[in-house]
Design an enzyme around this catalytic site. Sequence first.
Site, mmCIF file in Angstrom:
data_model
loop_
_atom_site.group_PDB
_atom_site.id
_atom_site.type_symbol
_atom_site.label_atom_id
_atom_site.label_comp_id
_atom_site.label_asym_id
_atom_site.label_seq_id
_atom_site.Cartn_x
_atom_site.Cartn_y
_atom_site.Cartn_z
ATOM 1 N N SER A 12 0.820 -1.205 0.000
ATOM 2 C CA SER A 12 0.000 0.000 0.000
ATOM 3 C C SER A 12 0.859 1.262 0.000
ATOM 4 O O SER A 12 0.592 2.210 -0.742
ATOM 5 C CB SER A 12 -0.934 -0.013 1.218
ATOM 6 O OG SER A 12 -1.748 1.133 1.226
ATOM 7 N N ARG A 35 0.812 8.358 6.541
ATOM 8 C CA ARG A 35 -0.071 7.442 7.268
ATOM 9 C C ARG A 35 -1.524 7.889 7.149
ATOM 10 O O ARG A 35 -2.417 7.058 7.022
ATOM 11 C CB ARG A 35 0.326 7.305 8.731
ATOM 12 C CG ARG A 35 -0.493 6.190 9.384
ATOM 13 C CD ARG A 35 0.202 5.483 10.505
ATOM 14 N NE ARG A 35 1.394 4.786 10.195
ATOM 15 C CZ ARG A 35 1.478 3.498 9.816
ATOM 16 N NH1 ARG A 35 0.393 2.781 9.678
ATOM 17 N NH2 ARG A 35 2.631 2.952 9.591
ATOM 18 N N HIS A 38 -2.489 6.946 3.650
ATOM 19 C CA HIS A 38 -2.613 5.482 3.615
ATOM 20 C C HIS A 38 -3.924 5.036 4.259
ATOM 21 O O HIS A 38 -4.644 4.197 3.720
ATOM 22 C CB HIS A 38 -1.419 4.856 4.338
ATOM 23 C CG HIS A 38 -1.552 3.410 4.635
ATOM 24 N ND1 HIS A 38 -1.979 2.945 5.856
ATOM 25 C CD2 HIS A 38 -1.328 2.318 3.875
ATOM 26 C CE1 HIS A 38 -2.010 1.626 5.831
ATOM 27 N NE2 HIS A 38 -1.618 1.220 4.650
#
Length: 191
Positions: A12, A35, A38
């Site tokens: 990912s 993050r 993501h």
Amino acid sequence: MRTSVHPIEIESYAILRTRLDTTDLPPLTRAVVERVVHTSADPSWAGDLVCDEDALRAGRAALRAGAPLITDVRMVAVGITSRPTIVALDLAEAVDGLTRSAAGIRAAAAAHPDGAVWVVGNAPTALVELIRCGVTTPLVIGLPVGFVGSVAAKAALRASGLPAVSNRSERGGAAAAAAAVNALLYSEENP
């Protein structure tokens, strides 16, 4: 701390980095931006987040030193996977003129006026109350969500002088707030 990173997470991040160039960002800002992107699968967060590298460094150091980590709601706490939290909403008692979220923050601030790391990912009223309480903190992650009050609350956080991570738009929420914390906790482990 995590002992390993799952292959899906590695893949990912590889995909994310083909769609978004974060190489010019300072290390902890990069970790937070990546993050949150993501977590949401939404690269446009990169232009919305407002990060301060010094505040992120201080927040990470405080967390590693065992500072209390206080979240506004349980949904944020559940997303923080490697650190116990104090959930302010669990401390809330009815207070005239305050939402339950703001009352919980007021109670948590009275118990932890100095040194805690604060994470608000739900109610703008919780963030406004945290600013009013005058806590001393190494970091506030202020990412409440909503059409009513969230933009103003986040702008007030940035204007308050508190060391902070926030964003400019109405979006936010538990997943984004927890992701920002996890970025700090896992910063040396990012794939």
